[in-house]
Design a protein around this motif. Structure first.
Motif, PDB file in Angstrom:
ATOM      1  N   PHE A   1      60.648 -44.353  28.766  1.00 17.08           N
ATOM      2  CA  PHE A   1      60.440 -45.631  29.143  1.00 17.08           C
ATOM      3  C   PHE A   1      60.236 -46.269  28.269  1.00 17.08           C
ATOM      4  O   PHE A   1      59.722 -47.413  28.145  1.00 17.08           O
ATOM      5  CB  PHE A   1      60.705 -45.883  30.561  1.00 17.08           C
ATOM      6  CG  PHE A   1      61.346 -44.917  31.373  1.00 17.08           C
ATOM      7  CD1 PHE A   1      62.868 -45.647  31.719  1.00 17.08           C
ATOM      8  CD2 PHE A   1      61.032 -44.596  32.088  1.00 17.08           C
ATOM      9  CE1 PHE A   1      63.618 -44.888  31.730  1.00 17.08           C
ATOM     10  CE2 PHE A   1      62.350 -43.618  33.368  1.00 17.08           C
ATOM     11  CZ  PHE A   1      63.237 -44.061  33.496  1.00 17.08           C
ATOM     12  N   GLY A   2      59.143 -45.811  26.976  1.00 17.56           N
ATOM     13  CA  GLY A   2      58.682 -46.395  26.216  1.00 17.56           C
ATOM     14  C   GLY A   2      56.956 -46.594  26.491  1.00 17.56           C
ATOM     15  O   GLY A   2      56.052 -47.813  25.985  1.00 17.56           O
ATOM     16  N   THR A   3      56.443 -46.483  27.802  1.00 16.23           N
ATOM     17  CA  THR A   3      55.100 -46.588  28.267  1.00 16.23           C
ATOM     18  C   THR A   3      54.157 -45.834  27.556  1.00 16.23           C
ATOM     19  O   THR A   3      52.735 -46.124  27.891  1.00 16.23           O
ATOM     20  CB  THR A   3      54.831 -46.950  29.214  1.00 16.23           C
ATOM     21  OG1 THR A   3      55.194 -45.422  30.216  1.00 16.23           O
ATOM     22  CG2 THR A   3      55.461 -47.681  30.000  1.00 16.23           C
ATOM     23  N   LEU A   4      54.482 -44.746  27.052  1.00 11.43           N
ATOM     24  CA  LEU A   4      53.763 -43.934  25.833  1.00 11.43           C
ATOM     25  C   LEU A   4      54.176 -43.390  24.414  1.00 11.43           C
ATOM     26  O   LEU A   4      55.191 -43.009  25.006  1.00 11.43           O
ATOM     27  CB  LEU A   4      53.645 -42.677  26.469  1.00 11.43           C
ATOM     28  CG  LEU A   4      52.684 -42.345  27.829  1.00 11.43           C
ATOM     29  CD1 LEU A   4      52.617 -40.274  28.709  1.00 11.43           C
ATOM     30  CD2 LEU A   4      51.451 -43.008  27.986  1.00 11.43           C
ATOM     31  N   GLU A   5      53.818 -43.468  23.750  1.00 15.57           N
ATOM     32  CA  GLU A   5      54.516 -43.379  22.583  1.00 15.57           C
ATOM     33  C   GLU A   5      54.569 -41.506  22.245  1.00 15.57           C
ATOM     34  O   GLU A   5      53.718 -40.921  22.888  1.00 15.57           O
ATOM     35  CB  GLU A   5      52.438 -43.893  21.695  1.00 15.57           C
ATOM     36  CG  GLU A   5      53.068 -42.988  20.167  1.00 15.57           C
ATOM     37  CD  GLU A   5      51.851 -43.183  19.328  1.00 15.57           C
ATOM     38  OE1 GLU A   5      51.774 -42.349  18.522  1.00 15.57           O
ATOM     39  OE2 GLU A   5      51.121 -44.081  19.246  1.00 15.57           O
ATOM     40  N   LYS A   6      55.479 -41.727  21.165  1.00 14.88           N
ATOM     41  CA  LYS A   6      55.986 -40.345  20.856  1.00 14.88           C
ATOM     42  C   LYS A   6      54.604 -39.851  19.932  1.00 14.88           C
ATOM     43  O   LYS A   6      55.316 -40.466  19.162  1.00 14.88           O
ATOM     44  CB  LYS A   6      57.616 -39.722  21.087  1.00 14.88           C
ATOM     45  CG  LYS A   6      58.452 -40.760  21.890  1.00 14.88           C
ATOM     46  CD  LYS A   6      60.076 -40.844  21.384  1.00 14.88           C
ATOM     47  CE  LYS A   6      60.658 -40.899  22.370  1.00 14.88           C
ATOM     48  NZ  LYS A   6      62.153 -40.943  22.071  1.00 14.88           N
ATOM     49  N   ARG A   7      54.858 -38.124  20.477  1.00 16.67           N
ATOM     50  CA  ARG A   7      53.974 -37.516  19.456  1.00 16.67           C
ATOM     51  C   ARG A   7      54.462 -36.424  18.975  1.00 16.67           C
ATOM     52  O   ARG A   7      55.130 -35.684  20.159  1.00 16.67           O
ATOM     53  CB  ARG A   7      52.398 -37.498  19.635  1.00 16.67           C
ATOM     54  CG  ARG A   7      52.021 -38.571  19.989  1.00 16.67           C
ATOM     55  CD  ARG A   7      50.034 -38.728  19.480  1.00 16.67           C
ATOM     56  NE  ARG A   7      49.737 -40.095  19.498  1.00 16.67           N
ATOM     57  CZ  ARG A   7      48.515 -40.495  19.317  1.00 16.67           C
ATOM     58  NH1 ARG A   7      48.219 -39.110  19.127  1.00 16.67           N
ATOM     59  NH2 ARG A   7      48.451 -41.463  19.202  1.00 16.67           N
ATOM     60  N   THR A   8      54.939 -35.781  18.236  1.00 19.33           N
ATOM     61  CA  THR A   8      55.283 -34.462  17.617  1.00 19.33           C
ATOM     62  C   THR A   8      54.929 -33.035  18.490  1.00 19.33           C
ATOM     63  O   THR A   8      55.564 -32.481  19.598  1.00 19.33           O
ATOM     64  CB  THR A   8      55.002 -34.256  16.339  1.00 19.33           C
ATOM     65  OG1 THR A   8      55.040 -35.191  15.349  1.00 19.33           O
ATOM     66  CG2 THR A   8      55.138 -32.207  16.231  1.00 19.33           C
ATOM     67  N   VAL A   9      53.709 -33.593  18.974  1.00 24.52           N
ATOM     68  CA  VAL A   9      52.981 -32.024  20.429  1.00 24.52           C
ATOM     69  C   VAL A   9      53.519 -32.163  21.605  1.00 24.52           C
ATOM     70  O   VAL A   9      53.634 -31.177  21.980  1.00 24.52           O
ATOM     71  CB  VAL A   9      51.311 -32.751  20.371  1.00 24.52           C
ATOM     72  CG1 VAL A   9      50.917 -33.340  21.084  1.00 24.52           C
ATOM     73  CG2 VAL A   9      50.385 -30.935  21.061  1.00 24.52           C
ATOM     74  N   PHE A  10      54.355 -33.695  21.381  1.00 27.24           N
ATOM     75  CA  PHE A  10      54.385 -33.747  23.272  1.00 27.24           C
ATOM     76  C   PHE A  10      55.822 -32.266  23.528  1.00 27.24           C
ATOM     77  O   PHE A  10      56.474 -32.283  24.249  1.00 27.24           O
ATOM     78  CB  PHE A  10      54.904 -34.739  23.507  1.00 27.24           C
ATOM     79  CG  PHE A  10      53.747 -36.168  23.785  1.00 27.24           C
ATOM     80  CD1 PHE A  10      53.180 -35.690  23.375  1.00 27.24           C
ATOM     81  CD2 PHE A  10      53.624 -36.516  23.174  1.00 27.24           C
ATOM     82  CE1 PHE A  10      51.130 -36.136  24.107  1.00 27.24           C
ATOM     83  CE2 PHE A  10      52.603 -38.229  23.667  1.00 27.24           C
ATOM     84  CZ  PHE A  10      51.633 -37.288  23.718  1.00 27.24           C
ATOM     85  N   GLU A  11      56.698 -32.627  21.709  1.00 25.26           N
ATOM     86  CA  GLU A  11      58.406 -32.315  22.403  1.00 25.26           C
ATOM     87  C   GLU A  11      58.462 -30.504  22.482  1.00 25.26           C
ATOM     88  O   GLU A  11      59.035 -30.821  24.257  1.00 25.26           O
ATOM     89  CB  GLU A  11      58.811 -32.417  20.562  1.00 25.26           C
ATOM     90  CG  GLU A  11      59.113 -34.168  20.712  1.00 25.26           C
ATOM     91  CD  GLU A  11      59.885 -34.695  21.188  1.00 25.26           C
ATOM     92  OE1 GLU A  11      61.121 -34.583  21.334  1.00 25.26           O
ATOM     93  OE2 GLU A  11      59.665 -36.412  21.564  1.00 25.26           O
ATOM     94  N   PRO A  12      57.504 -29.843  21.871  1.00 20.28           N
ATOM     95  CA  PRO A  12      58.210 -28.508  22.739  1.00 20.28           C
ATOM     96  C   PRO A  12      57.298 -28.091  24.260  1.00 20.28           C
ATOM     97  O   PRO A  12      58.582 -27.184  25.004  1.00 20.28           O
ATOM     98  CB  PRO A  12      57.378 -27.894  21.969  1.00 20.28           C
ATOM     99  CG  PRO A  12      56.258 -28.505  20.985  1.00 20.28           C
ATOM    100  CD  PRO A  12      56.789 -29.794  21.154  1.00 20.28           C
TER     101      PRO A  12
END
Length: 212
Positions: free
Chosen positions: A170-181
């Motif tokens: 929902f866009g309240t947290l920035e997407k960061r690479t470490v989150f994806e896996p």
């Protein structure tokens, strides 16, 4: 435990987190769906949660509200589900990051959603400081571990992981690479899939009834 387990929720609420947790626990439970407004603020439910908010659970005579508390409680009273770590190092991480989600992550995400940003000289007054501080802490927490408490999934992942998945969706947290896996591991768990299917089916049925 043989005590009846009742889950109070709305499928478009933080109750989705607890639905997932209940599916992970694997014990039978009864669901009470509450609408926003009269039923959630009515006297019968206010006797369960005087805040008039969901989720809540009743287990026998015990009532638990607040998502993190419910997750921790269910992990403790149903140890056969193996959702709480036994050793102290993992237990420390388990509590640390579960309650980090209940405090700084939620507060920072809500502040962003409301368009609030504290000036630099006032950030020390806030438990989360700034969104940048929260995101850096999340990256630190996940950079060297498959799950938040260590090598295996726990109840902390249900709560902590839900905040990351919702926040990035929902866009309240920035997407960061470490989150994806990390998010992929959680999203594909059978219990998570079952929980989404149950709540989505309830939403679809409610929408169908409204159209009739």
């Amino acid at each position: 435990m043989a005590d009846k387990l009742t889950f109070y929720t709305n499928p478009m609420s933080r109750g989705r987190i607890i639905r997932w947790m209940l599916e992970e626990v694997g014990q039978p439970y009864e669901t009470v769906i509450l609408g926003y407004g009269a039923s959630m603020k009515g006297p019968e439910y206010l006797a369960i949660n005087p805040m008039g908010k969901v989720p809540a659970i009743k287990h026998g005579n015990a009532v638990v509200t607040e998502g993190a508390a419910i997750c921790a409680y269910l992990a403790d009273v149903f140890p056969q589900a193996n959702l709480a770590p036994a050793n102290n190092d993992e237990r420390a991480r388990y509590y640390r990051w579960m309650f980090f989600a209940a405090g700084p992550i939620e507060a920072a995400a809500n502040a962003k959603a409301m368009g609030w940003e504290a000036p630099a000289d006032k950030q020390g007054m806030l438990g989360f400081g700034s969104m940048a501080h929260v995101l850096d802490a999340l990256e630190f927490a996940l950079k060297d571990t498959p799950y938040i408490a260590g090598d295996r999934f726990t109840a902390a992942d249900v709560y902590f992981g839900s905040h990351i998945m919702w926040g990035t969706q929902f866009g309240t947290l920035e997407k960061r690479t470490v989150f994806e896996p990390y998010m992929a591991r959680l999203h594909n768990r059978p219990a998570a899939v079952r929980a989404r299917d149950i709540d989505d089916a309830i939403i679809a049925e409610q929408q169908k009834q409204q159209q009739q």
